[in-house]
Scaffold this motif. Structure first.
Motif, PDB file in Angstrom:
ATOM      1  N   PHE A  79       1.526   6.092   1.499  1.00  0.00           N
ATOM      2  CA  PHE A  79       2.354   4.897   1.562  1.00  0.00           C
ATOM      3  C   PHE A  79       2.239   4.123   0.471  1.00  0.00           C
ATOM      4  O   PHE A  79       3.223   3.558  -0.057  1.00  0.00           O
ATOM      5  N   PRO A 123       6.526   4.143  -0.160  1.00  0.00           N
ATOM      6  CA  PRO A 123       7.429   3.019  -0.026  1.00  0.00           C
ATOM      7  C   PRO A 123       6.613   1.950  -0.492  1.00  0.00           C
ATOM      8  O   PRO A 123       7.601   0.867  -1.098  1.00  0.00           O
ATOM      9  N   SER A 175      14.386  10.485  -0.746  1.00  0.00           N
ATOM     10  CA  SER A 175      13.581  10.533   0.535  1.00  0.00           C
ATOM     11  C   SER A 175      13.331  11.988   0.647  1.00  0.00           C
ATOM     12  O   SER A 175      12.969  12.849  -0.299  1.00  0.00           O
ATOM     13  N   ALA A 178      11.423  13.599   6.841  1.00  0.00           N
ATOM     14  CA  ALA A 178      11.462  12.440   7.662  1.00  0.00           C
ATOM     15  C   ALA A 178      12.392  12.645   8.749  1.00  0.00           C
ATOM     16  O   ALA A 178      12.438  11.590   9.564  1.00  0.00           O
ATOM     17  N   ALA A 236       5.995  10.125   7.509  1.00  0.00           N
ATOM     18  CA  ALA A 236       5.957   8.774   7.648  1.00  0.00           C
ATOM     19  C   ALA A 236       6.260   7.950   6.576  1.00  0.00           C
ATOM     20  O   ALA A 236       6.870   7.040   6.659  1.00  0.00           O
ATOM     21  N   ALA A 237       5.626   8.434   5.316  1.00  0.00           N
ATOM     22  CA  ALA A 237       5.946   7.526   4.179  1.00  0.00           C
ATOM     23  C   ALA A 237       7.643   7.602   3.747  1.00  0.00           C
ATOM     24  O   ALA A 237       8.145   6.483   3.261  1.00  0.00           O
ATOM     25  N   LYS A 238       8.145   8.758   3.852  1.00  0.00           N
ATOM     26  CA  LYS A 238       9.642   8.771   3.394  1.00  0.00           C
ATOM     27  C   LYS A 238      10.362   8.085   4.617  1.00  0.00           C
ATOM     28  O   LYS A 238      11.432   7.655   4.101  1.00  0.00           O
ATOM     29  N   ALA A 275       9.600   5.366   5.939  1.00  0.00           N
ATOM     30  CA  ALA A 275       9.472   3.986   5.598  1.00  0.00           C
ATOM     31  C   ALA A 275      10.124   3.782   4.542  1.00  0.00           C
ATOM     32  O   ALA A 275      10.965   2.575   4.536  1.00  0.00           O
ATOM     33  N   GLU A 297      12.969   4.970   3.747  1.00  0.00           N
ATOM     34  CA  GLU A 297      14.757   4.628   4.282  1.00  0.00           C
ATOM     35  C   GLU A 297      14.782   3.564   5.175  1.00  0.00           C
ATOM     36  O   GLU A 297      15.969   2.848   4.865  1.00  0.00           O
ATOM     37  N   ALA A 298      13.915   2.954   5.653  1.00  0.00           N
ATOM     38  CA  ALA A 298      13.883   1.674   6.378  1.00  0.00           C
ATOM     39  C   ALA A 298      14.211   0.424   5.304  1.00  0.00           C
ATOM     40  O   ALA A 298      14.644  -0.481   5.325  1.00  0.00           O
ATOM     41  N   LEU A 299      13.255   0.460   4.617  1.00  0.00           N
ATOM     42  CA  LEU A 299      13.179  -0.267   3.379  1.00  0.00           C
ATOM     43  C   LEU A 299      14.666  -0.376   2.523  1.00  0.00           C
ATOM     44  O   LEU A 299      15.022  -1.480   2.309  1.00  0.00           O
TER      45      LEU A 299
END
Length: 254
Positions: free
Chosen positions: A112, A116, A142, A146, A161-163, A165, A167-169
């Motif tokens: 993480f 992200p 990404s 994901a 999970a990191a990727k 995250a 995309e959400a950011l």
């Protein structure tokens, strides 16, 4: 390009594979580049020379992006050399295959921090520039992991999970910067052939399975990703923001 605007572009993970292809694709007289890699100084120097030959001014920087101080340092170095930061491609990352029960809390935190966390650090440090740039663009790289799990026998829990995250950011930042005319998007590669010394997360033995899992029947090439990123960074793509573009040969269709 449609006018004489110049840009300063930061590309992380630029020594090989997707990052190197992006750097070479974007290089030209209108583009000043800060190219980053973790430790592959020789291969990064070769990419930098190609970009210089294409007309870019280039500086390079080494460092581990899991270090929370590095993203701001990269932005500071670009500002010192070129005056501003207009565009960022957050590409550096890693693929971690350890399943539950084998990865540690520290492994999760490191992934993480490197992905992200580094993306957030870069854009936060560059935010004043991105808010005022006449050619502001941010692209995060990404991964298909994901979105789908277990394709061709692969599973990457912490990377997935990191990727996701990232995309959400991207979506949150796109909404924040849209009124300023700066766009923010993510590009999602499928199974991608690694070039120039890049780490190969998928072993040679699984490449045929990867191609079979991809509807187009071939691996994604770094140049496929670079072409998409170059368009998203272009002036012509100014109305595309908050999107997730899959460049995967249809891998995530089913």
């Amino acid at each position: 390009m449609t006018d004489t605007l110049k840009r300063t572009l930061i590309v992380t993970g630029a020594a090989s594979g997707i990052g190197a292809a992006i750097a070479r694709k974007c290089a030209g007289p209108d583009t000043r580049l800060l190219l980053h890699t973790g430790k592959n100084a020789d291969t990064l120097a070769a990419v930098a020379q190609d970009c210089i030959a294409a007309g870019s001014q280039v500086i390079t920087e080494l460092g581990d992006l899991s270090d929370p101080a590095l993203p701001a340092l990269l932005v500071s170095r670009a500002r010192t050399a070129f005056g501003t930061v207009d565009q960022i491609v957050s590409n550096a990352g890693k693929a971690s295959k350890a399943p539950f029960g084998q990865f540690s809390h520290d492994d999760l935190i490191r992934d993480f921090a490197m992905m992200p966390g580094a993306f957030a650090g870069l854009v936060t440090a560059a935010l004043p520039d991105l808010e005022t740039s006449p050619w502001g663009r941010v692209v995060a790289i990404s991964s298909f992991v994901a979105h789908v799990h277990g394709k061709a026998g692969t599973s990457f829990p912490t990377t997935s999970a990191a990727k996701a995250a990232i995309e959400a950011l991207v979506e949150a930042l796109a909404l924040q910067l849209a009124p300023m005319g700066t766009t923010v998007n993510s590009v999602v590669p499928g199974f991608t052939r690694k070039q120039g010394g890049g780490h190969l997360a998928v072993t040679t033995d699984t490449l045929s399975a990867a191609m079979a899992a991809t509807p187009t029947g071939r691996l994604t090439e770094p140049d496929d990703i670079a072409a998409t990123v170059a368009f998203l960074l272009s002036q012509e793509a100014g109305q595309i923001t908050g999107t997730t573009v899959h460049v995967d040969g249809g891998l995530t269709l089913g």
